[in-house]
Design a protein around this motif. Structure first.
Motif, PDB file in Angstrom:
ATOM      1  N   UNK A 190       0.864  -1.178   0.000  1.00  0.00           N
ATOM      2  CA  UNK A 190       0.000   0.000   0.000  1.00  0.00           C
ATOM      3  C   UNK A 190       0.900   1.227   0.000  1.00  0.00           C
ATOM      4  N   UNK A 191       0.784   2.054  -1.020  1.00  0.00           N
ATOM      5  CA  UNK A 191       1.630   3.246  -1.109  1.00  0.00           C
ATOM      6  C   UNK A 191       0.769   4.479  -1.316  1.00  0.00           C
ATOM      7  N   UNK A 192       1.350   5.609  -0.990  1.00  0.00           N
ATOM      8  CA  UNK A 192       0.660   6.881  -1.162  1.00  0.00           C
ATOM      9  C   UNK A 192       1.286   7.924  -0.262  1.00  0.00           C
ATOM     10  N   UNK A 193       0.949   9.185  -0.448  1.00  0.00           N
ATOM     11  CA  UNK A 193       1.523  10.255   0.367  1.00  0.00           C
ATOM     12  C   UNK A 193       1.020  10.198   1.801  1.00  0.00           C
ATOM     13  N   UNK A 194       1.647  10.941   2.686  1.00  0.00           N
ATOM     14  CA  UNK A 194       1.209  10.995   4.075  1.00  0.00           C
ATOM     15  C   UNK A 194      -0.243  11.450   4.137  1.00  0.00           C
ATOM     16  N   UNK A 195      -1.024  10.764   4.990  1.00  0.00           N
ATOM     17  CA  UNK A 195      -2.423  11.121   5.165  1.00  0.00           C
ATOM     18  C   UNK A 195      -3.365  10.516   4.151  1.00  0.00           C
ATOM     19  N   UNK A 196      -2.869   9.599   3.298  1.00  0.00           N
ATOM     20  CA  UNK A 196      -3.730   9.025   2.261  1.00  0.00           C
ATOM     21  C   UNK A 196      -4.616   7.903   2.775  1.00  0.00           C
TER      22      UNK A 196
ATOM     23  N   UNK B 164       0.896 -11.210   2.606  1.00  0.00           N
ATOM     24  CA  UNK B 164       1.518 -10.072   3.278  1.00  0.00           C
ATOM     25  C   UNK B 164       0.983  -8.753   2.724  1.00  0.00           C
ATOM     26  N   UNK B 165       0.673  -7.830   3.653  1.00  0.00           N
ATOM     27  CA  UNK B 165       0.281  -6.470   3.282  1.00  0.00           C
ATOM     28  C   UNK B 165       1.318  -5.536   3.908  1.00  0.00           C
ATOM     29  N   UNK B 166       1.931  -4.706   3.074  1.00  0.00           N
ATOM     30  CA  UNK B 166       3.084  -3.906   3.476  1.00  0.00           C
ATOM     31  C   UNK B 166       2.808  -2.437   3.178  1.00  0.00           C
ATOM     32  N   UNK B 167       2.795  -1.610   4.200  1.00  0.00           N
ATOM     33  CA  UNK B 167       2.567  -0.173   4.036  1.00  0.00           C
ATOM     34  C   UNK B 167       3.902   0.554   3.966  1.00  0.00           C
ATOM     35  N   UNK B 168       4.042   1.438   2.976  1.00  0.00           N
ATOM     36  CA  UNK B 168       5.245   2.257   2.871  1.00  0.00           C
ATOM     37  C   UNK B 168       4.914   3.552   2.138  1.00  0.00           C
TER      38      UNK B 168
ATOM     39  N   UNK C 163      -5.884  10.314  -0.805  1.00  0.00           N
ATOM     40  CA  UNK C 163      -7.070  10.855  -0.172  1.00  0.00           C
ATOM     41  C   UNK C 163      -8.089   9.811   0.218  1.00  0.00           C
ATOM     42  N   UNK C 164      -7.624   8.632   0.628  1.00  0.00           N
ATOM     43  CA  UNK C 164      -8.531   7.573   1.054  1.00  0.00           C
ATOM     44  C   UNK C 164      -9.194   6.817  -0.072  1.00  0.00           C
ATOM     45  N   UNK C 165      -8.756   7.040  -1.313  1.00  0.00           N
ATOM     46  CA  UNK C 165      -9.329   6.362  -2.474  1.00  0.00           C
ATOM     47  C   UNK C 165      -8.238   5.606  -3.232  1.00  0.00           C
ATOM     48  N   UNK C 166      -8.639   4.547  -3.911  1.00  0.00           N
ATOM     49  CA  UNK C 166      -7.704   3.776  -4.730  1.00  0.00           C
ATOM     50  C   UNK C 166      -7.560   4.455  -6.083  1.00  0.00           C
ATOM     51  N   UNK C 167      -6.325   4.817  -6.431  1.00  0.00           N
ATOM     52  CA  UNK C 167      -6.049   5.408  -7.735  1.00  0.00           C
ATOM     53  C   UNK C 167      -5.767   4.343  -8.792  1.00  0.00           C
ATOM     54  N   UNK C 168      -5.035   3.288  -8.394  1.00  0.00           N
ATOM     55  CA  UNK C 168      -4.721   2.210  -9.335  1.00  0.00           C
ATOM     56  C   UNK C 168      -4.208   1.009  -8.572  1.00  0.00           C
ATOM     57  N   UNK C 169      -4.496  -0.175  -9.088  1.00  0.00           N
ATOM     58  CA  UNK C 169      -3.995  -1.434  -8.539  1.00  0.00           C
ATOM     59  C   UNK C 169      -3.321  -2.193  -9.672  1.00  0.00           C
ATOM     60  N   UNK C 170      -2.139  -2.738  -9.411  1.00  0.00           N
ATOM     61  CA  UNK C 170      -1.499  -3.510 -10.460  1.00  0.00           C
ATOM     62  C   UNK C 170      -0.099  -3.956 -10.107  1.00  0.00           C
ATOM     63  N   UNK C 171       0.497  -4.722 -10.999  1.00  0.00           N
ATOM     64  CA  UNK C 171       1.898  -5.140 -10.867  1.00  0.00           C
ATOM     65  C   UNK C 171       2.777  -3.890 -10.920  1.00  0.00           C
ATOM     66  N   UNK C 172       3.888  -3.870 -10.177  1.00  0.00           N
ATOM     67  CA  UNK C 172       4.748  -2.678 -10.166  1.00  0.00           C
ATOM     68  C   UNK C 172       5.095  -2.146 -11.552  1.00  0.00           C
ATOM     69  N   UNK C 173       5.469  -3.025 -12.477  1.00  0.00           N
ATOM     70  CA  UNK C 173       5.854  -2.552 -13.798  1.00  0.00           C
ATOM     71  C   UNK C 173       4.656  -2.044 -14.601  1.00  0.00           C
ATOM     72  N   UNK C 174       3.461  -2.605 -14.338  1.00  0.00           N
ATOM     73  CA  UNK C 174       2.265  -2.104 -15.025  1.00  0.00           C
ATOM     74  C   UNK C 174       1.979  -0.665 -14.602  1.00  0.00           C
ATOM     75  N   UNK C 175       2.125  -0.380 -13.298  1.00  0.00           N
ATOM     76  CA  UNK C 175       1.912   0.980 -12.812  1.00  0.00           C
ATOM     77  C   UNK C 175       2.962   1.927 -13.376  1.00  0.00           C
TER      78      UNK C 175
END
Length: 332
Positions: free
Chosen positions: A34-40, A187-191, A209-221
């Motif tokens: 799970x990635x995103x800016x602080x407060x996401x 495993x679920x890993x927050x960073x 902002x508490x919403x999912x922008x995209x889900x996918x394999x690292x290279x797909x993103x």
């Protein structure tokens, strides 16, 4: 091992909604970041899975069973926190086995599990030490060992490497990834570090902002970001964004070009650029350049390119790697 399903999760504090209908499936044995800016909302989401935060609506299922109403201790989930939270007066062995002792597990079985985890984590010679006598990396291994001995269905990691120095973070990334593969535990890993997510995860969820922008394999993103937010969040250095005539020429409101997809040539057609800064890192050279009608751009090129501030050059974007976005920031 377990399959985890998050179905339309929402979390509110009074009138403030912090999770907006998040739906994600984590497959059995998968490593999800799970990635995103602080407060996401990424740590809040992790804590709802662990049961440390209640959800306002939605459902959390593990192997098809809803666990919303279960206490944290009954969810068969182990969490590793950012701060190691080790008991300073206990030995490494006692720290690792403390939860099992509280659960009433017989001492021989506790010893067996602790010794097994210590062998996996290369902690056998430190079992009698107190946490104060360990390095930061060793303390983090103890925290992971405390989770491993429980043999949970799911591991949760909440920014576990944030307190380590840069060199140790790199080695611990590899250790955690190798450990997860050997144990084959979901495993679920927050960073907040997208490089960590890119190098460790099977799948990434980008939150904003508490919403999912995209889900996918690292290279797909990386190769096919769904929108401007993902495009600029994933990748280091950040993608260059260009508006105006250069974007309009490609029938877009904005175009994005990653620094490594700008070729530096001394002649021919392309974007005329003036070098304003140069960083020589051996294998790579990073350039900051000014381009008329495009502004300031970042360029990553071969280490043999020795341009200096004030030099003029030509940039040619690699067309198959030019990203186009509409007025709403969606990828075209």
């Amino acid at each position: 091992m377990a399959r985890v399903e998050l179905q339309d999760l929402r979390k509110s504090y009074a009138a403030l909604e912090v999770l907006h209908g998040i739906s994600v499936t984590i497959e059995d044995g998968e490593f999800l970041a799970l990635v995103g800016p602080s407060g996401c909302g990424k740590s809040t989401l992790l804590r709802t899975i662990a049961g440390l935060e209640s959800i306002s609506s939605g459902e959390i299922r593990v192997d098809g069973k809803a666990i919303n109403g279960l206490a944290p201790r009954d969810r068969d989930i182990a969490m590793v926190f950012q701060n190691y939270a080790l008991y300073p007066h206990m030995s490494v062995a006692a720290n690792m086995g403390f939860a099992l002792k509280l659960a009433g597990m017989p001492a021989p079985e506790i010893d067996k599990r602790v010794n097994s985890a210590a062998s996996i984590l290369d902690l056998e010679r430190y079992l009698a030490r107190k946490p104060v006598a360990l390095s930061g990396g060793q303390r983090q291994r103890v925290a992971m060992g405390r989770a491993i001995v429980r043999a949970p269905k799911v591991f949760l990691f909440d920014e576990p490497l944030s307190n380590l120095d840069a060199k140790l973070r790199v080695s611990m990334r590899a250790e955690i990834r190798d450990l997860q593969k050997r144990l084959n535990t979901t495993t679920v890993y927050v960073t907040h570090d997208q490089v960590e997510a890119m190098t460790m995860a099977d799948k990434i969820v980008v939150l904003n902002g508490g919403k999912v922008e995209q889900i996918g394999h690292p290279l797909d993103l990386y190769r096919k970001p769904a929108n401007l937010f993902v495009a600029t969040f994933i990748g280091s250095p950040q993608m260059n964004l260009i508006t105006g005539p250069l974007a309009e020429a490609r029938a877009a409101t904005a175009i994005g070009v990653r620094p490594e997809h700008l070729r530096v040539t001394g002649e021919g057609e392309g974007w005329e650029a003036t070098v304003t800064a140069a960083e020589y890192l051996g294998s790579d050279t990073y350039l900051t350049v000014d381009v008329p009608k495009a502004g300031r751009l970042q360029v990553r090129t071969e280490g043999g390119v020795l341009l200096r501030p004030g030099d003029r050059t030509i940039l040619v974007p690699v067309e198959e790697h030019v990203h186009r976005f509409d007025a709403q920031g969606r990828a075209l």
